[in-house]
Design an enzyme around this catalytic site. Structure first.
Site, PDB file in Angstrom:
ATOM      1  N   CYS A   2       1.517  -0.838   0.356  1.00 33.48           N
ATOM      2  CA  CYS A   2       0.072   0.070  -0.076  1.00 33.48           C
ATOM      3  C   CYS A   2       0.675   1.209   0.147  1.00 33.48           C
ATOM      4  O   CYS A   2       2.224   1.249   0.590  1.00 33.48           O
ATOM      5  CB  CYS A   2      -0.642   0.302   1.549  1.00 33.48           C
ATOM      6  SG  CYS A   2      -1.647  -0.914   1.068  1.00 33.48           S
ATOM      7  N   ARG A  27       2.304   0.797  -6.014  1.00 38.16           N
ATOM      8  CA  ARG A  27       2.200   0.048  -4.865  1.00 38.16           C
ATOM      9  C   ARG A  27       1.390  -0.471  -4.820  1.00 38.16           C
ATOM     10  O   ARG A  27       0.715  -1.291  -3.771  1.00 38.16           O
ATOM     11  CB  ARG A  27       2.713   0.863  -4.041  1.00 38.16           C
ATOM     12  CG  ARG A  27       3.572   1.682  -3.624  1.00 38.16           C
ATOM     13  CD  ARG A  27       4.417   2.290  -1.910  1.00 38.16           C
ATOM     14  NE  ARG A  27       3.960   1.333  -1.663  1.00 38.16           N
ATOM     15  CZ  ARG A  27       5.406   0.964  -1.088  1.00 38.16           C
ATOM     16  NH1 ARG A  27       6.633   0.920  -1.452  1.00 38.16           N
ATOM     17  NH2 ARG A  27       5.423   0.193  -0.504  1.00 38.16           N
ATOM     18  N   TRP A  74      -3.678  -1.690  -1.250  1.00 37.02           N
ATOM     19  CA  TRP A  74      -3.733  -3.566  -2.449  1.00 37.02           C
ATOM     20  C   TRP A  74      -4.711  -3.745  -1.275  1.00 37.02           C
ATOM     21  O   TRP A  74      -3.448  -4.353   0.125  1.00 37.02           O
ATOM     22  CB  TRP A  74      -2.214  -3.372  -3.057  1.00 37.02           C
ATOM     23  CG  TRP A  74      -2.154  -4.915  -3.373  1.00 37.02           C
ATOM     24  CD1 TRP A  74      -1.820  -4.905  -4.641  1.00 37.02           C
ATOM     25  CD2 TRP A  74      -1.710  -5.847  -3.114  1.00 37.02           C
ATOM     26  NE1 TRP A  74      -1.915  -5.607  -5.063  1.00 37.02           N
ATOM     27  CE2 TRP A  74      -1.800  -6.808  -4.114  1.00 37.02           C
ATOM     28  CE3 TRP A  74      -1.818  -6.512  -1.751  1.00 37.02           C
ATOM     29  CZ2 TRP A  74      -0.744  -8.488  -3.755  1.00 37.02           C
ATOM     30  CZ3 TRP A  74      -1.204  -8.560  -1.632  1.00 37.02           C
ATOM     31  CH2 TRP A  74      -1.467  -8.600  -2.910  1.00 37.02           C
ATOM     32  N   ASN A 100       0.002   0.626   6.347  1.00 35.40           N
ATOM     33  CA  ASN A 100       0.936   0.069   5.203  1.00 35.40           C
ATOM     34  C   ASN A 100       0.906  -1.799   5.819  1.00 35.40           C
ATOM     35  O   ASN A 100       2.036  -1.289   6.403  1.00 35.40           O
ATOM     36  CB  ASN A 100       1.874   0.452   3.981  1.00 35.40           C
ATOM     37  CG  ASN A 100       2.709  -0.704   3.096  1.00 35.40           C
ATOM     38  OD1 ASN A 100       1.527  -1.349   2.635  1.00 35.40           O
ATOM     39  ND2 ASN A 100       3.926  -0.295   2.791  1.00 35.40           N
ATOM     40  N   GLY A 101       0.222  -2.596   5.874  1.00 34.06           N
ATOM     41  CA  GLY A 101       1.230  -4.402   6.152  1.00 34.06           C
ATOM     42  C   GLY A 101      -0.388  -5.535   6.350  1.00 34.06           C
ATOM     43  O   GLY A 101      -1.058  -4.717   5.657  1.00 34.06           O
ATOM     44  N   GLU A 489      10.361 -10.191 -30.131  1.00 28.90           N
ATOM     45  CA  GLU A 489      10.129  -9.642 -28.185  1.00 28.90           C
ATOM     46  C   GLU A 489       8.704  -8.775 -28.761  1.00 28.90           C
ATOM     47  O   GLU A 489       7.855  -8.110 -27.857  1.00 28.90           O
ATOM     48  CB  GLU A 489      11.072  -8.685 -28.407  1.00 28.90           C
ATOM     49  CG  GLU A 489      11.013  -6.767 -27.337  1.00 28.90           C
ATOM     50  CD  GLU A 489      11.175  -7.451 -25.743  1.00 28.90           C
ATOM     51  OE1 GLU A 489      11.170  -8.373 -25.653  1.00 28.90           O
ATOM     52  OE2 GLU A 489      10.512  -7.144 -24.996  1.00 28.90           O
ATOM     53  N   LYS A 493       5.574  -8.584 -25.991  1.00 28.75           N
ATOM     54  CA  LYS A 493       5.075  -7.336 -25.107  1.00 28.75           C
ATOM     55  C   LYS A 493       3.494  -7.245 -26.168  1.00 28.75           C
ATOM     56  O   LYS A 493       2.960  -6.777 -24.466  1.00 28.75           O
ATOM     57  CB  LYS A 493       5.924  -5.777 -26.196  1.00 28.75           C
ATOM     58  CG  LYS A 493       6.775  -5.963 -25.897  1.00 28.75           C
ATOM     59  CD  LYS A 493       7.723  -4.636 -24.344  1.00 28.75           C
ATOM     60  CE  LYS A 493       7.534  -5.411 -23.860  1.00 28.75           C
ATOM     61  NZ  LYS A 493       9.553  -6.791 -23.533  1.00 28.75           N
ATOM     62  N   GLU A 496       2.095  -9.348 -23.204  1.00 29.02           N
ATOM     63  CA  GLU A 496       1.993  -9.082 -21.811  1.00 29.02           C
ATOM     64  C   GLU A 496       1.033  -8.291 -21.118  1.00 29.02           C
ATOM     65  O   GLU A 496       0.761  -8.407 -20.216  1.00 29.02           O
ATOM     66  CB  GLU A 496       3.768  -8.294 -21.862  1.00 29.02           C
ATOM     67  CG  GLU A 496       4.754  -9.118 -21.198  1.00 29.02           C
ATOM     68  CD  GLU A 496       5.961  -8.586 -20.812  1.00 29.02           C
ATOM     69  OE1 GLU A 496       6.637  -9.102 -19.977  1.00 29.02           O
ATOM     70  OE2 GLU A 496       6.143  -7.596 -21.826  1.00 29.02           O
ATOM     71  N   HIS A 512       6.649 -23.317 -41.741  1.00 26.35           N
ATOM     72  CA  HIS A 512       6.141 -25.256 -41.223  1.00 26.35           C
ATOM     73  C   HIS A 512       4.923 -25.146 -40.022  1.00 26.35           C
ATOM     74  O   HIS A 512       5.607 -25.486 -38.625  1.00 26.35           O
ATOM     75  CB  HIS A 512       7.190 -25.086 -40.673  1.00 26.35           C
ATOM     76  CG  HIS A 512       8.967 -25.575 -41.064  1.00 26.35           C
ATOM     77  ND1 HIS A 512       8.979 -26.858 -42.299  1.00 26.35           N
ATOM     78  CD2 HIS A 512      10.019 -24.714 -42.068  1.00 26.35           C
ATOM     79  CE1 HIS A 512       9.508 -26.301 -43.614  1.00 26.35           C
ATOM     80  NE2 HIS A 512      10.698 -24.756 -42.924  1.00 26.35           N
ATOM     81  N   LYS A 611       7.524  -7.123 -11.955  1.00 20.00           N
ATOM     82  CA  LYS A 611       7.809  -6.357 -12.270  1.00 20.00           C
ATOM     83  C   LYS A 611      10.056  -7.437 -12.187  1.00 20.00           C
ATOM     84  O   LYS A 611      10.875  -7.681 -13.530  1.00 20.00           O
ATOM     85  CB  LYS A 611       9.035  -5.204 -12.095  1.00 20.00           C
ATOM     86  CG  LYS A 611       9.755  -4.038 -12.655  1.00 20.00           C
ATOM     87  CD  LYS A 611       9.420  -3.839 -13.780  1.00 20.00           C
ATOM     88  CE  LYS A 611      10.805  -2.801 -14.558  1.00 20.00           C
ATOM     89  NZ  LYS A 611      10.303  -3.380 -15.876  1.00 20.00           N
TER      90      LYS A 611
HETATM   91  C1  G6P Z   1       9.727 -10.615 -15.860  1.00 18.31           C
HETATM   92  C2  G6P Z   1       9.760  -9.012 -16.405  1.00 18.31           C
HETATM   93  C3  G6P Z   1       9.875  -8.898 -17.923  1.00 18.31           C
HETATM   94  C4  G6P Z   1      11.197  -8.892 -17.917  1.00 18.31           C
HETATM   95  C5  G6P Z   1      11.745 -11.003 -17.026  1.00 18.31           C
HETATM   96  C6  G6P Z   1      13.484 -10.682 -17.037  1.00 18.31           C
HETATM   97  O1  G6P Z   1       8.883 -11.225 -16.819  1.00 18.31           O
HETATM   98  O2  G6P Z   1       8.429  -8.767 -15.752  1.00 18.31           O
HETATM   99  O3  G6P Z   1       9.561  -7.990 -18.553  1.00 18.31           O
HETATM  100  O4  G6P Z   1      12.028  -9.012 -19.083  1.00 18.31           O
HETATM  101  O5  G6P Z   1      11.217 -10.786 -15.649  1.00 18.31           O
HETATM  102  O6  G6P Z   1      14.294  -9.879 -15.415  1.00 18.31           O
HETATM  103  P1  G6P Z   1      15.151  -9.414 -15.796  1.00 18.31           P
HETATM  104  O7  G6P Z   1      15.228  -8.023 -14.657  1.00 18.31           O
HETATM  105  O8  G6P Z   1      15.931 -10.615 -15.342  1.00 18.31           O
HETATM  106  O9  G6P Z   1      15.392  -8.725 -16.625  1.00 18.31           O
END
Ligand code: G6P
Length: 616
Positions: A2, A27, A74, A100-101, A489, A493, A496, A512, A611
């Site tokens: 939070c 957060r 959260w 928060n907690g 990539e 994207k 994701e 193929h 992340k």
């Molecule tokens: C997670 C993130 C991705 C990232 C991957 C590897 O899946 O959502 O964006 O590419 O981890 O993370 P790193 O910090 O090792 O590049």
């Protein structure tokens, strides 16, 4: 998680706290609330939803106050609704808290308070805590700081809290165990800021105290901050630190999302990555960590690259770079597979670990395994001082700055930049690139930031294309050579952040399997830049067209052939083939961004993702 933001001082507290909450929304964003404190009066506004919903709620209401506490939640205990939102008030109406907690023993505490006649409006552990503080304060007839300290001694769990008594409106009590809390100190103690991180007060003061676990701070207007240990009430000398953060780094800077900001930061991020390393006027690439270990690189029989996610895609680009420019064999491994499949690692292998966060558990484990076999391990990380940066023998930072959007963008292009510099340097030292070729590449590299800036101008056309395909259930991405990893990539994207199923493929491999999926409802993104096996890709485009697939082609500016074939073309500046990933990836980032926005997805915090993945 939070977020907490609070202000005590001489300014209008409301805008400071609301802006602070918006900076802390990463957060959690289930609900938001604020208490405005005036002499003998608490005014609380809270609502399910985001801080913007709270702002809406408060519009046209009197927000005058020099003391306020805010919260963005959260949910842990109790569903996200208005009642469970913070702040919470004690039964007497005198004490107010943001938290928060998690208070783990809240049920036991609640039962005890119920027997003493307390009542509860919400399902939260926080409302229990504020009433526990009230109970202690009444029973002991003590000041708020003492009551908070004593109450917290009977609490099990994690917390960062800020508490105010309506009868003492020049004081805030703050405490921490397990959840972060920072206190910003204004000149001559004229004002104080309380927040989960320093971002809410960065423009007001650079002086901050980060409470340590088990500490409680008594913040009083015009007085020095007093910090005590919760367990024995002993005094702790405040450690006032000077903040290094700057505002632009942590703000969206006028962009709707961090991801969009980070996409647009790429020209500067790439420049920052090679600043001091690429000395274009002298034809020199200077990288201390490579220079100091040059024999290891030059004698390497093989380079093994380990990484996950987007960083693994950067590793695939590096495979083309090292093999093409430096003629060193490369293997690119998913760190999670590498670590568990008894790989062959030799002493004269160079292992390169790529990680934005520097914390990815599988990559870290792969590094440890490689080191145990005697390999030299080089890290390419963004986060300074991270675990991977510390675990590797040496390495190079990408210097991309904080990447806040969960979907990686500038981390990818800056990783490629670092790897390109190394490949060029090794290629030249090994005699695979003549001085004149090296010179040409260096000059071209120095133009990449401006070409990336130029590429970003495709935003409007990409947005139009996104509007056409936003409801597609599937999407195929194709590229060859250096642009095959770019296709992977691009597909990642889209998956994701927009939750559309997408697959990246080497263009020729389409025959193929994936070609069976192509019909008039299938968008196919093809990277068809000049020099990148252009003629072959044109043939692949023909094959898609014959099956009525919808072609979105990324082409080199001035292209006419693909333009005639494709449904949509996105032009990017010309560059050497080795550098096309740095440009071709930009429209694909923008395409997924716009589609996700149009589909109403949470771009910066996509569902189920994180992340930094610190579990295997
Ligand atoms: C997670 C993130 C991705 C990232 C991957 C590897 O899946 O959502 O964006 O590419 O981890 O993370 P790193 O910090 O090792 O590049």
């Amino acid at each position: 998680m939070c977020g907490i933001a609070g202000y005590l001082g001489f300014r209008e507290a409301y805008p400071i706290v609301i802006n602070g909450l918006q900076r802390l929304e990463y957060r959690g964003y289930d609900s938001a609330g604020i208490v405005l404190v005036n002499e003998n009066k608490l005014t609380i506004h809270k609502t399910k939803g985001k801080v913007s919903d709270l702002k809406e709620l408060v519009i046209n209401k009197n927000t005058e106050a020099n003391l306020a506490l805010g919260h963005t939640r959260w949910a842990t205990h109790g569903i996200p609704n208005d009642i469970n939102s913070h702040p919470h008030v004690s039964n007497s109406g005198n004490l107010v808290i943001v938290h928060n907690g998690i208070i783990e023993n809240y049920n036991t505490l609640k039962k005890e308070l119920l027997t003493r006649g307390y009542t509860f409006q919400s399902e939260t552990d926080t409302e229990v805590l504020v009433n526990l503080i009230e109970e202690v304060k009444t029973r002991k007839n003590c000041k708020l700081g003492k009551a908070v300290q004593l109450a917290l001694k009977s609490v099990v769990g994690a917390y960062a809290i800020a508490v105010v008594d309506v009868n003492a409106t020049d004081e805030v009590i703050v405490a921490r165990l397990g959840s972060p809390i920072a206190i910003g100190i204004g000149a001559n103690n004229s004002e104080f800021f309380v927040a989960s991180d320093a971002s809410p007060f960065i423009e007001y003061t650079k002086d901050a105290v980060y409470l340590e676990d088990g500490e409680l701070a008594i913040i009083k207007k015009e007085e020095d901050i007093v910090i005590r240990k919760i367990n024995d009430d002993s005094i702790v000398e405040p450690d006032i630190q000077e903040l290094q953060l700057n505002l632009e780094q942590i703000e969206k800077g006028g962009y709707d999302h961090f991801m969009l900001k980070e996409i647009h930061e790429q020209p500067n991020a790439i420049l920052d990555t090679y600043r001091g390393r690429l000395l274009a006027d002298q034809d020199i690439i200077k990288m201390g960590s490579v220079d100091n270990n040059i024999a290891k690189f030059l004698n390497a029989k093989r380079i093994i690259i380990v990484a996950c996610g987007t960083s693994w895609h950067a590793g695939l680009v590096a495979e083309y770079l090292f093999e093409d420019l430096a003629r060193i064999p490369v293997e690119v491994e998913y760190a999670s597979e590498f670590r568990y499949r008894n790989p062959i690692i030799n002493k004269d292998d160079v292992v390169i670990a790529i990680s934005q966060s520097g914390e990815t558990a599988d990559t870290l484990a792969a590094i440890k395994l490689a080191k145990s076999h005697g390999a030299f391990v080089f890290g390419v990380c963004n986060v300074v001082g991270s675990s991977i940066a510390r675990e590797t023998d040496t390495g190079a930072y990408t210097h991309a700055g904080p990447e806040i959007g969960v979907a990686s963008t500038k981390a990818f292009t800056t990783q490629i930049t670092v790897l390109t510099l190394i490949a060029l340097k090794l290629g030249n030292l090994k005699g695979e690139l003549s001085n004149s070729q090296f010179h040409k590449y260096i000059q071209e590299m120095s133009l990449i930031p401006s070409k990336v800036a130029e590429t970003l101008k495709v935003n409007a056309i990409v947005e139009e294309i996104a509007a056409i395909y936003k409801d597609a259930p599937n999407c195929l991405y194709l590229g060859r050579g250096y642009n095959f990893p770019v296709a992977l990539e691009g597909a990642l994207k889209l998956k994701e952040i927009s939750y559309i199923h997408a697959e990246g493929y080497p263009a020729a491999e389409m025959k193929h399997g994936p070609i069976a999926l192509i019909d008039e409802s299938m968008p196919v993104v093809v990277i068809a830049t000049k020099k990148g096996h252009y003629d072959k890709v044109v043939s692949n485009i023909q094959e898609i067209k014959s099956r009525k697939g919808k072609i979105i082609a990324v082409v080199t500016e001035g292209d006419t052939i693909v333009k005639d074939l494709a449904d949509h073309t996105i032009e990017i500046p010309f560059s050497e083939e080795a550098f096309t990933p740095l440009l071709a990836t930009i429209p694909l980032q923008l395409l997924s961004y716009h589609i996700a926005v149009m589909r109403g997805c949470n771009v910066d915090q996509p569902r189920n993702l994180a992340k930094s993945v610190t579990v295997e």
